[in-house]
Design a protein around this motif. Structure first.
Motif, PDB file in Angstrom:
ATOM      1  N   ARG A 156       0.833  -1.366  -0.016  1.00 41.92           N
ATOM      2  CA  ARG A 156      -0.136   0.112  -0.485  1.00 41.92           C
ATOM      3  C   ARG A 156       1.207   1.216  -0.169  1.00 41.92           C
ATOM      4  NH1 ARG A 156      -4.878  -1.923   3.671  1.00 41.92           N
ATOM      5  NH2 ARG A 156      -6.093  -3.635   2.088  1.00 41.92           N
ATOM      6  N   PHE A 208       1.867   1.368  -3.934  1.00 34.28           N
ATOM      7  CA  PHE A 208       0.703   1.960  -4.666  1.00 34.28           C
ATOM      8  C   PHE A 208       0.469   3.635  -4.073  1.00 34.28           C
ATOM      9  CE2 PHE A 208      -3.592   3.295  -4.590  1.00 34.28           C
ATOM     10  CZ  PHE A 208      -3.945   3.550  -6.216  1.00 34.28           C
ATOM     11  N   THR A 224      -1.257  -0.741 -11.571  1.00 31.77           N
ATOM     12  CA  THR A 224      -2.133  -1.943 -11.470  1.00 31.77           C
ATOM     13  C   THR A 224      -1.916  -2.657 -10.671  1.00 31.77           C
ATOM     14  OG1 THR A 224      -2.791  -1.028 -13.620  1.00 31.77           O
ATOM     15  CG2 THR A 224      -3.395  -3.029 -12.577  1.00 31.77           C
ATOM     16  N   TYR A 275      -1.869  -2.279  -7.130  1.00 26.79           N
ATOM     17  CA  TYR A 275      -3.179  -1.798  -6.746  1.00 26.79           C
ATOM     18  C   TYR A 275      -3.568  -3.638  -6.135  1.00 26.79           C
ATOM     19  CZ  TYR A 275      -8.054   0.018  -6.834  1.00 26.79           C
ATOM     20  OH  TYR A 275      -9.161   0.276  -6.498  1.00 26.79           O
ATOM     21  N   SER A 287      -2.378  -4.528  -3.188  1.00 27.24           N
ATOM     22  CA  SER A 287      -2.668  -4.091  -2.017  1.00 27.24           C
ATOM     23  C   SER A 287      -4.074  -4.337  -1.170  1.00 27.24           C
ATOM     24  CB  SER A 287      -2.443  -2.498  -2.405  1.00 27.24           C
ATOM     25  OG  SER A 287      -0.789  -2.448  -2.360  1.00 27.24           O
ATOM     26  N   ILE A 347     -10.588  -2.629 -10.049  1.00 29.26           N
ATOM     27  CA  ILE A 347      -9.259  -1.831 -10.218  1.00 29.26           C
ATOM     28  C   ILE A 347      -9.425  -1.001 -11.424  1.00 29.26           C
ATOM     29  CG2 ILE A 347      -6.821  -2.605 -10.929  1.00 29.26           C
ATOM     30  CD1 ILE A 347      -7.905  -5.493  -8.376  1.00 29.26           C
ATOM     31  N   LEU A 401      -8.665   3.396 -11.929  1.00 32.48           N
ATOM     32  CA  LEU A 401      -7.403   3.405 -12.738  1.00 32.48           C
ATOM     33  C   LEU A 401      -8.039   4.206 -13.621  1.00 32.48           C
ATOM     34  CD1 LEU A 401      -5.057   1.206 -11.956  1.00 32.48           C
ATOM     35  CD2 LEU A 401      -5.060   2.828 -10.268  1.00 32.48           C
TER      36      LEU A 401
END
Length: 118
Positions: free
Chosen positions: A6, A9, A48, A51, A54, A62, A66
């Motif tokens: 995380r 990210f 991606t 993400y 995380s 997702i 994004l």
């Protein structure tokens, strides 16, 4: 592992946001300015992947999140005097998202990622 993913990210998200609004690319190292569309694809592949590692969201969520972020970047750039919005950038971002999902599928199988306690 989740907090590390995380942090990575949100660090990547912050860096991409700054790069998206920076007024002049000439101040960046030449390695960063290889190709605008290639940079977009790489950035969104990494986003991606991070993400997916995380958060325990579906691939549809997702991609939707994004994609909305990519559109927001272009919307903001449309109003910046030194930048311009480009549909090609959104396409390159989308290609990066698909690549990121493909790569993440392989990684998720072998790396501990999500914790049900989150």
């Amino acid at each position: 592992m989740i907090p590390l993913y995380r942090a990575a990210f949100f660090t990547a998200l912050s860096a991409i946001t700054v790069l998206a609004v920076i007024p002049d690319y000439s101040c960046l190292p030449s390695a960063v300015s290889i190709s605008d569309l290639l940079n977009h694809s790489i950035a969104f592949s990494v986003l991606t992947l991070l993400y997916r590692l995380s958060f325990s969201h579906t691939w549809k969520r997702i991609l939707a999140s994004l994609f909305a972020y990519a559109l927001l970047i272009e919307l903001v750039q449309a109003f910046l005097p030194t930048r311009c919005a480009s549909i090609e950038d959104v396409v390159a971002d989308s290609v990066g998202m698909v690549i990121g999902l493909i790569v993440s599928r392989q990684i998720v199988k072998s790396v501990p990622t999500r914790d049900d306690r989150d």
